[in-house]
Design a protein around this motif. Sequence first.
Motif, short mmCIF file in Angstrom:
data_model
loop_
_atom_site.label_atom_id
_atom_site.label_comp_id
_atom_site.label_asym_id
_atom_site.label_seq_id
_atom_site.Cartn_x
_atom_site.Cartn_y
_atom_site.Cartn_z
N ARG A 33 5.02 -3.47 -14.17
CA ARG A 33 5.65 -2.41 -13.39
C ARG A 33 5.70 -2.82 -11.93
NH1 ARG A 33 1.51 0.80 -10.94
NH2 ARG A 33 -0.57 0.16 -11.68
N SER A 34 6.51 -2.13 -11.16
CA SER A 34 6.62 -2.40 -9.74
C SER A 34 6.71 -1.09 -8.98
CB SER A 34 7.84 -3.27 -9.44
OG SER A 34 9.04 -2.61 -9.82
N GLU A 35 6.41 -1.17 -7.70
CA GLU A 35 6.41 0.01 -6.83
C GLU A 35 7.03 -0.37 -5.50
OE1 GLU A 35 3.03 2.66 -4.53
OE2 GLU A 35 2.63 2.01 -6.60
N GLY A 36 7.93 0.45 -5.02
CA GLY A 36 8.56 0.19 -3.74
C GLY A 36 7.57 0.27 -2.60
N SER A 37 7.82 -0.53 -1.58
CA SER A 37 6.96 -0.57 -0.40
C SER A 37 7.85 -0.62 0.84
CB SER A 37 6.04 -1.81 -0.45
OG SER A 37 5.56 -2.14 0.81
N SER A 38 7.28 -0.28 1.98
CA SER A 38 8.05 -0.35 3.22
C SER A 38 8.39 -1.77 3.61
CB SER A 38 7.25 0.32 4.35
OG SER A 38 6.04 -0.37 4.58
N VAL A 39 7.72 -2.75 2.99
CA VAL A 39 7.99 -4.16 3.31
C VAL A 39 8.68 -4.90 2.16
CG1 VAL A 39 6.01 -4.19 4.84
CG2 VAL A 39 5.76 -5.06 2.51
N GLY A 40 8.79 -4.26 1.00
CA GLY A 40 9.40 -4.94 -0.14
C GLY A 40 9.02 -4.29 -1.45
N THR A 41 8.35 -5.06 -2.33
CA THR A 41 8.01 -4.57 -3.66
C THR A 41 6.59 -4.99 -4.02
OG1 THR A 41 10.32 -4.79 -4.37
CG2 THR A 41 8.66 -4.58 -6.11
#
Length: 247
Positions: A21-29
Amino acid sequence: MDEYLARAHAFLDRADMAGERSEGSSVGTAVFDDAVPRRLDSNFLRVEQEVDAKTVLAEAKRLRRRMIHVPDSELGERLVPHFQERDWLVRRHVLMAQLREPEREADTSIVSEVDEPMLRSARHQVVAGQPWAKPEIMAELFAGKELIGRRVRARYFAVVLDDEVVSYTDLYQDGADAQIEDVGTVHEHRECGYASAVVLAAIAEARGEGAEFVFLVADLEDWPKELYRRLGFDELGYFVKFIAPHT
């Protein structure tokens, strides 16, 4: 070269550096794989936009990611001083693709295709002495290979002498794209041409199965990349990883 570089990164994202799974971040993923939480290449923060080092570090801590992957080498280098000052390990990895005929020949007839578990004793020997090569981490690295095999086709090639694997490589393939990964030779059998043989044999198998683009990842600051150059590989570019210090 930019097209090839993007192609290599895209393959890594869906194979060797994929997670569950992945989660969005303010710098990317941020990438996560709870099945293998100690495998850093399945659990990391990928920086995908121009950003300052303090923000990246804060996001890594918030998301509890011990590894930061920066595909853009120029951005990665700008972040290096901040992380080095905080004792993070800096790793530079070069992406290389086989874009021409090999300069070096090898006897590929000595190479066999084997099952992954057959390589484990040799893998242990190759990394013996590394501070990270603990049993629990090695177990997750092996489990990670099984997970990669669910995403793309994974095959394994080895030179076997007296029923013991002395040199090996992994081959990951998805249609026209293929990656050579984890090339290793047991210390007492080095400088015999075995690494060249397993790599060239794996490439031949990949080409026979329709691979048009074959690449690998090597340490930018270590000698094996010179061997790969002799096997027809040229540099596409490099990326930077930061690994947190143990606390």
